[in-house]
Scaffold this motif. Structure first.
Motif, PDB file in Angstrom:
ATOM      1  N   ARG A   1       1.259  -0.997  -0.463  1.00  0.00           N
ATOM      2  CA  ARG A   1       0.229  -0.435  -0.013  1.00  0.00           C
ATOM      3  C   ARG A   1       0.692   1.278   0.315  1.00  0.00           C
ATOM      4  NH1 ARG A   1      -5.351  -1.345   0.376  1.00  0.00           N
ATOM      5  NH2 ARG A   1      -5.568   0.953   0.435  1.00  0.00           N
ATOM      6  N   ARG A   2       0.747   2.059  -0.649  1.00  0.00           N
ATOM      7  CA  ARG A   2       1.281   3.707  -0.535  1.00  0.00           C
ATOM      8  C   ARG A   2       1.105   3.995   0.284  1.00  0.00           C
ATOM      9  NH1 ARG A   2       0.764   6.595  -6.500  1.00  0.00           N
ATOM     10  NH2 ARG A   2       1.051   4.213  -6.451  1.00  0.00           N
ATOM     11  N   GLU A   3       0.154   3.930   0.438  1.00  0.00           N
ATOM     12  CA  GLU A   3      -0.328   4.718   2.651  1.00  0.00           C
ATOM     13  C   GLU A   3       0.281   4.514   3.494  1.00  0.00           C
ATOM     14  OE1 GLU A   3      -2.233   3.318   0.442  1.00  0.00           O
ATOM     15  OE2 GLU A   3      -4.383   4.038  -0.207  1.00  0.00           O
ATOM     16  N   VAL A   4       0.702   2.797   3.358  1.00  0.00           N
ATOM     17  CA  VAL A   4       1.585   2.464   4.348  1.00  0.00           C
ATOM     18  C   VAL A   4       2.997   2.708   4.221  1.00  0.00           C
ATOM     19  CG1 VAL A   4       2.942   0.232   5.546  1.00  0.00           C
ATOM     20  CG2 VAL A   4       0.005   0.556   4.900  1.00  0.00           C
ATOM     21  N   GLN A   5       3.455   2.749   2.919  1.00  0.00           N
ATOM     22  CA  GLN A   5       5.030   3.246   2.425  1.00  0.00           C
ATOM     23  C   GLN A   5       4.875   4.695   2.982  1.00  0.00           C
ATOM     24  OE1 GLN A   5       6.837   4.169  -1.656  1.00  0.00           O
ATOM     25  NE2 GLN A   5       6.600   2.014  -1.591  1.00  0.00           N
ATOM     26  N   TYR A   6       4.234   5.255   2.746  1.00  0.00           N
ATOM     27  CA  TYR A   6       4.218   7.377   2.853  1.00  0.00           C
ATOM     28  C   TYR A   6       4.106   7.573   4.348  1.00  0.00           C
ATOM     29  CZ  TYR A   6       2.568   8.013  -2.244  1.00  0.00           C
ATOM     30  OH  TYR A   6       2.923   8.727  -3.192  1.00  0.00           O
ATOM     31  N   LEU A   7       3.948   6.749   5.146  1.00  0.00           N
ATOM     32  CA  LEU A   7       3.102   6.725   6.216  1.00  0.00           C
ATOM     33  C   LEU A   7       5.023   5.942   6.817  1.00  0.00           C
ATOM     34  CD1 LEU A   7       2.328   7.365   8.922  1.00  0.00           C
ATOM     35  CD2 LEU A   7       1.358   5.104   9.202  1.00  0.00           C
ATOM     36  N   VAL A   8       5.555   5.162   6.934  1.00  0.00           N
ATOM     37  CA  VAL A   8       6.685   4.361   7.805  1.00  0.00           C
ATOM     38  C   VAL A   8       7.828   5.373   7.266  1.00  0.00           C
ATOM     39  CG1 VAL A   8       8.320   2.359   7.704  1.00  0.00           C
ATOM     40  CG2 VAL A   8       5.437   1.946   7.289  1.00  0.00           C
ATOM     41  N   ARG A   9       7.918   5.688   6.216  1.00  0.00           N
ATOM     42  CA  ARG A   9       8.807   6.476   5.509  1.00  0.00           C
ATOM     43  C   ARG A   9       8.825   8.056   5.997  1.00  0.00           C
ATOM     44  NH1 ARG A   9       9.970   6.602  -1.178  1.00  0.00           N
ATOM     45  NH2 ARG A   9      11.835   5.536  -0.746  1.00  0.00           N
ATOM     46  N   TRP A  10       7.768   8.792   6.177  1.00  0.00           N
ATOM     47  CA  TRP A  10       7.679   9.462   7.403  1.00  0.00           C
ATOM     48  C   TRP A  10       7.656   9.494   8.413  1.00  0.00           C
ATOM     49  CZ3 TRP A  10       4.322  11.059  11.335  1.00  0.00           C
ATOM     50  CH2 TRP A  10       4.425  12.189  12.015  1.00  0.00           C
ATOM     51  N   ALA A  11       7.626   8.051   8.967  1.00  0.00           N
ATOM     52  CA  ALA A  11       8.223   8.534  10.548  1.00  0.00           C
ATOM     53  C   ALA A  11       9.185   7.713  11.411  1.00  0.00           C
ATOM     54  CB  ALA A  11       7.051   6.958  11.227  1.00  0.00           C
ATOM     55  N   ALA A  12      10.154   7.450   9.934  1.00  0.00           N
ATOM     56  CA  ALA A  12      11.646   6.801   9.799  1.00  0.00           C
ATOM     57  C   ALA A  12      12.446   8.273   9.556  1.00  0.00           C
ATOM     58  CB  ALA A  12      12.391   5.550   8.796  1.00  0.00           C
ATOM     59  N   ARG A  13      11.604   9.073   9.211  1.00  0.00           N
ATOM     60  CA  ARG A  13      12.635  10.386   8.858  1.00  0.00           C
ATOM     61  C   ARG A  13      12.343  11.492   9.809  1.00  0.00           C
ATOM     62  NH1 ARG A  13      10.126  10.102   3.424  1.00  0.00           N
ATOM     63  NH2 ARG A  13       8.734  11.974   3.957  1.00  0.00           N
ATOM     64  N   LYS A  14      10.853  11.620  10.526  1.00  0.00           N
ATOM     65  CA  LYS A  14      11.245  12.172  11.679  1.00  0.00           C
ATOM     66  C   LYS A  14      11.918  11.167  13.004  1.00  0.00           C
ATOM     67  CE  LYS A  14       7.851  14.611  13.019  1.00  0.00           C
ATOM     68  NZ  LYS A  14       7.754  15.984  12.677  1.00  0.00           N
ATOM     69  N   THR A  15      12.055   9.836  12.902  1.00  0.00           N
ATOM     70  CA  THR A  15      12.589   9.213  14.031  1.00  0.00           C
ATOM     71  C   THR A  15      14.635  10.314  13.882  1.00  0.00           C
ATOM     72  OG1 THR A  15      11.331   8.029  14.364  1.00  0.00           O
ATOM     73  CG2 THR A  15      13.628   7.289  15.023  1.00  0.00           C
ATOM     74  N   ALA A  16      14.866  10.069  11.902  1.00  0.00           N
ATOM     75  CA  ALA A  16      16.195  10.551  12.388  1.00  0.00           C
ATOM     76  C   ALA A  16      16.325  12.134  12.470  1.00  0.00           C
ATOM     77  CB  ALA A  16      16.524  10.081  10.345  1.00  0.00           C
ATOM     78  N   ALA A  18      14.659  13.763  14.738  1.00  0.00           N
ATOM     79  CA  ALA A  18      14.868  13.942  15.957  1.00  0.00           C
ATOM     80  C   ALA A  18      15.871  13.148  16.665  1.00  0.00           C
ATOM     81  CB  ALA A  18      13.166  13.216  16.836  1.00  0.00           C
ATOM     82  N   PHE A  19      17.084  12.480  16.608  1.00  0.00           N
ATOM     83  CA  PHE A  19      17.842  11.663  17.080  1.00  0.00           C
ATOM     84  C   PHE A  19      19.359  11.486  15.531  1.00  0.00           C
ATOM     85  CE2 PHE A  19      14.250   9.704  18.731  1.00  0.00           C
ATOM     86  CZ  PHE A  19      14.739   9.940  20.322  1.00  0.00           C
ATOM     87  N   ASP A  20      19.919  12.195  16.689  1.00  0.00           N
ATOM     88  CA  ASP A  20      20.901  12.173  15.484  1.00  0.00           C
ATOM     89  C   ASP A  20      22.131  10.626  15.355  1.00  0.00           C
ATOM     90  OD1 ASP A  20      21.451  14.813  15.814  1.00  0.00           O
ATOM     91  OD2 ASP A  20      22.703  14.933  17.336  1.00  0.00           O
ATOM     92  N   ASP A  21      22.580  10.403  14.036  1.00  0.00           N
ATOM     93  CA  ASP A  21      23.375   9.084  13.466  1.00  0.00           C
ATOM     94  C   ASP A  21      22.276   8.166  13.730  1.00  0.00           C
ATOM     95  OD1 ASP A  21      25.660  11.121  13.781  1.00  0.00           O
ATOM     96  OD2 ASP A  21      25.610  11.097  16.105  1.00  0.00           O
ATOM     97  N   THR A  22      21.233   8.438  12.748  1.00  0.00           N
ATOM     98  CA  THR A  22      20.781   7.276  13.171  1.00  0.00           C
ATOM     99  C   THR A  22      20.090   6.034  11.433  1.00  0.00           C
ATOM    100  OG1 THR A  22      18.314   8.673  14.766  1.00  0.00           O
ATOM    101  CG2 THR A  22      17.170   6.404  13.205  1.00  0.00           C
TER     102      THR A  22
END
Length: 167
Positions: A1-16, A18-22
Protein backbone atom coordinates in the motif's frame (compact mmCIF):
# COMPACT_ATOMS: atom_id res chain seq x y z
CA UNK A 1 0.00 0.00 0.00
CA UNK A 2 1.36 3.33 -1.00
CA UNK A 3 -0.22 4.99 2.07
CA UNK A 4 1.60 2.58 4.41
CA UNK A 5 4.86 3.20 2.58
CA UNK A 6 4.43 6.97 2.94
CA UNK A 7 3.62 6.72 6.63
CA UNK A 8 6.57 4.44 7.44
CA UNK A 9 8.98 6.63 5.48
CA UNK A 10 7.64 9.77 7.20
CA UNK A 11 7.95 8.20 10.68
CA UNK A 12 11.51 7.01 9.94
CA UNK A 13 12.48 10.50 8.69
CA UNK A 14 10.97 12.12 11.79
CA UNK A 15 12.94 9.67 13.96
CA UNK A 16 16.19 10.37 12.11
CA UNK A 17 15.58 14.12 12.50
CA UNK A 18 14.93 13.78 16.25
CA UNK A 19 17.98 11.60 16.99
CA UNK A 20 21.49 12.23 15.68
CA UNK A 21 23.26 9.39 13.86
CA UNK A 22 20.13 7.34 13.19
CA UNK A 23 20.72 4.62 10.62
CA UNK A 24 18.07 3.21 8.27
CA UNK A 25 15.55 0.75 9.63
CA UNK A 26 15.07 -2.74 8.15
CA UNK A 27 11.67 -3.56 6.70
CA UNK A 28 10.78 -7.23 6.85
CA UNK A 29 7.64 -9.13 5.85
CA UNK A 30 4.88 -7.20 4.12
CA UNK A 31 2.50 -8.88 1.63
CA UNK A 32 3.13 -10.85 -1.52
CA UNK A 33 2.97 -8.80 -4.70
CA UNK A 34 -0.62 -9.98 -5.25
CA UNK A 35 -1.59 -8.93 -1.71
CA UNK A 36 -1.58 -12.43 -0.23
CA UNK A 37 0.15 -13.59 2.97
CA UNK A 38 3.95 -13.92 2.62
CA UNK A 39 4.81 -17.47 1.62
CA UNK A 40 1.48 -18.08 -0.15
CA UNK A 41 3.23 -18.21 -3.50
CA UNK A 42 5.09 -21.36 -2.34
CA UNK A 43 2.30 -22.77 -0.12
CA UNK A 44 4.28 -22.06 3.06
CA UNK A 45 2.57 -19.23 4.95
CA UNK A 46 4.80 -17.29 7.33
CA UNK A 47 1.93 -15.58 9.17
CA UNK A 48 -1.56 -16.44 10.47
CA UNK A 49 -4.55 -16.25 8.14
CA UNK A 50 -5.88 -12.72 7.78
CA UNK A 51 -2.58 -10.97 8.50
CA UNK A 52 -0.15 -9.41 6.06
CA UNK A 53 -2.80 -9.19 3.35
CA UNK A 54 -3.37 -6.36 0.88
CA UNK A 55 -0.38 -4.39 2.15
CA UNK A 56 -2.02 -3.60 5.49
CA UNK A 57 0.56 -5.27 7.74
CA UNK A 58 4.28 -4.74 7.88
CA UNK A 59 7.03 -6.21 10.07
CA UNK A 60 9.68 -3.62 10.90
CA UNK A 61 12.94 -4.14 12.81
CA UNK A 62 13.39 -2.37 16.12
CA UNK A 63 15.94 0.41 16.37
CA UNK A 64 18.98 -1.13 18.02
CA UNK A 65 21.83 0.08 20.20
CA UNK A 66 24.41 -1.40 17.81
CA UNK A 67 23.07 1.02 15.22
CA UNK A 68 22.51 -1.17 12.17
CA UNK A 69 18.79 -1.70 12.89
CA UNK A 70 18.67 -5.06 11.07
CA UNK A 71 15.92 -7.61 11.61
CA UNK A 72 17.42 -9.55 14.50
CA UNK A 73 16.49 -10.48 18.05
CA UNK A 74 17.11 -7.65 20.51
CA UNK A 75 17.07 -10.03 23.49
CA UNK A 76 17.81 -13.59 24.51
CA UNK A 77 14.76 -15.60 23.55
CA UNK A 78 13.21 -19.05 23.39
CA UNK A 79 12.16 -18.65 19.76
CA UNK A 80 8.78 -17.30 20.87
CA UNK A 81 9.40 -14.49 23.36
CA UNK A 82 12.23 -12.55 24.97
CA UNK A 83 13.56 -14.44 27.99
CA UNK A 84 15.75 -11.60 29.24
CA UNK A 85 16.01 -7.83 29.14
CA UNK A 86 16.02 -6.55 25.52
CA UNK A 87 19.68 -5.47 25.76
CA UNK A 88 20.02 -4.49 22.07
CA UNK A 89 16.79 -2.47 21.90
CA UNK A 90 17.11 1.26 21.37
CA UNK A 91 13.92 1.92 23.28
CA UNK A 92 13.92 5.69 22.77
CA UNK A 93 14.18 5.60 18.98
CA UNK A 94 11.75 2.67 18.75
CA UNK A 95 9.17 4.37 20.99
CA UNK A 96 9.50 7.62 19.06
CA UNK A 97 9.11 5.83 15.71
CA UNK A 98 6.03 3.98 16.95
CA UNK A 99 4.54 7.21 18.28
CA UNK A 100 5.00 8.79 14.86
CA UNK A 101 3.26 5.82 13.19
CA UNK A 102 0.44 6.12 15.70
CA UNK A 103 -0.27 9.70 14.67
CA UNK A 104 -2.10 8.20 11.69
CA UNK A 105 -5.88 7.96 11.86
CA UNK A 106 -5.61 4.51 10.26
CA UNK A 107 -3.50 2.72 12.87
CA UNK A 108 -4.97 -0.58 13.98
CA UNK A 109 -2.24 -1.98 16.22
CA UNK A 110 1.52 -2.26 16.70
CA UNK A 111 2.48 -5.60 18.20
CA UNK A 112 5.66 -6.07 20.23
CA UNK A 113 7.20 -8.60 22.58
CA UNK A 114 6.00 -8.80 26.18
CA UNK A 115 9.35 -7.72 27.67
CA UNK A 116 9.84 -4.97 25.10
CA UNK A 117 6.51 -3.21 25.77
CA UNK A 118 7.38 -1.85 29.25
CA UNK A 119 10.73 -0.57 27.98
CA UNK A 120 8.92 1.29 25.19
CA UNK A 121 6.40 2.77 27.63
CA UNK A 122 9.20 3.97 29.93
CA UNK A 123 11.11 5.44 26.98
CA UNK A 124 7.98 7.23 25.75
CA UNK A 125 7.50 8.76 29.20
CA UNK A 126 11.12 9.98 29.11
CA UNK A 127 10.56 11.45 25.63
CA UNK A 128 7.44 13.21 26.91
CA UNK A 129 9.46 14.71 29.76
CA UNK A 130 11.96 15.98 27.15
CA UNK A 131 9.01 17.38 25.15
CA UNK A 132 9.82 15.18 22.14
CA UNK A 133 6.41 13.51 22.46
CA UNK A 134 3.11 15.00 23.57
CA UNK A 135 0.34 13.57 25.74
CA UNK A 136 -1.59 12.33 22.68
CA UNK A 137 1.48 10.33 21.61
CA UNK A 138 1.68 8.71 25.05
CA UNK A 139 -2.03 7.91 25.00
CA UNK A 140 -1.78 6.45 21.50
CA UNK A 141 1.20 4.30 22.43
CA UNK A 142 -0.66 2.78 25.35
CA UNK A 143 -3.87 2.38 23.32
CA UNK A 144 -2.45 0.86 20.12
CA UNK A 145 0.54 -1.13 21.36
CA UNK A 146 -0.28 -4.82 21.75
CA UNK A 147 1.78 -7.48 23.51
CA UNK A 148 1.37 -10.59 25.60
CA UNK A 149 0.84 -14.28 24.99
CA UNK A 150 -1.03 -13.56 21.75
CA UNK A 151 2.03 -11.86 20.26
CA UNK A 152 4.80 -14.47 19.95
CA UNK A 153 7.74 -14.06 17.55
CA UNK A 154 8.10 -10.30 18.06
CA UNK A 155 11.51 -10.38 19.76
CA UNK A 156 13.15 -9.21 16.50
CA UNK A 157 10.54 -6.88 14.99
CA UNK A 158 7.41 -4.89 15.62
CA UNK A 159 4.24 -5.70 13.71
CA UNK A 160 2.57 -2.61 12.25
CA UNK A 161 -1.05 -3.03 11.20
CA UNK A 162 -2.99 -0.46 9.17
CA UNK A 163 -6.77 -0.31 9.26
CA UNK A 164 -7.98 0.59 5.79
CA UNK A 165 -10.55 -0.67 3.30
CA UNK A 166 -10.62 -4.46 3.19
CA UNK A 167 -7.54 -5.00 5.40
Amino acid sequence: RREVQYLVRWAARKTAAAFDDTNPLALMDMSERDGSIPGAIVNDLRHPEGTHVNGNDLDIAYYQLNGDNAGRAVCNNDGWFCTSDPHLLDAERSAYFMAMLMRSDHIRVVGVDTLIAPRLEDAADDLWALELLDSDDISNLRRFMAYGEGWPFHHHHLHFSWSWEDG
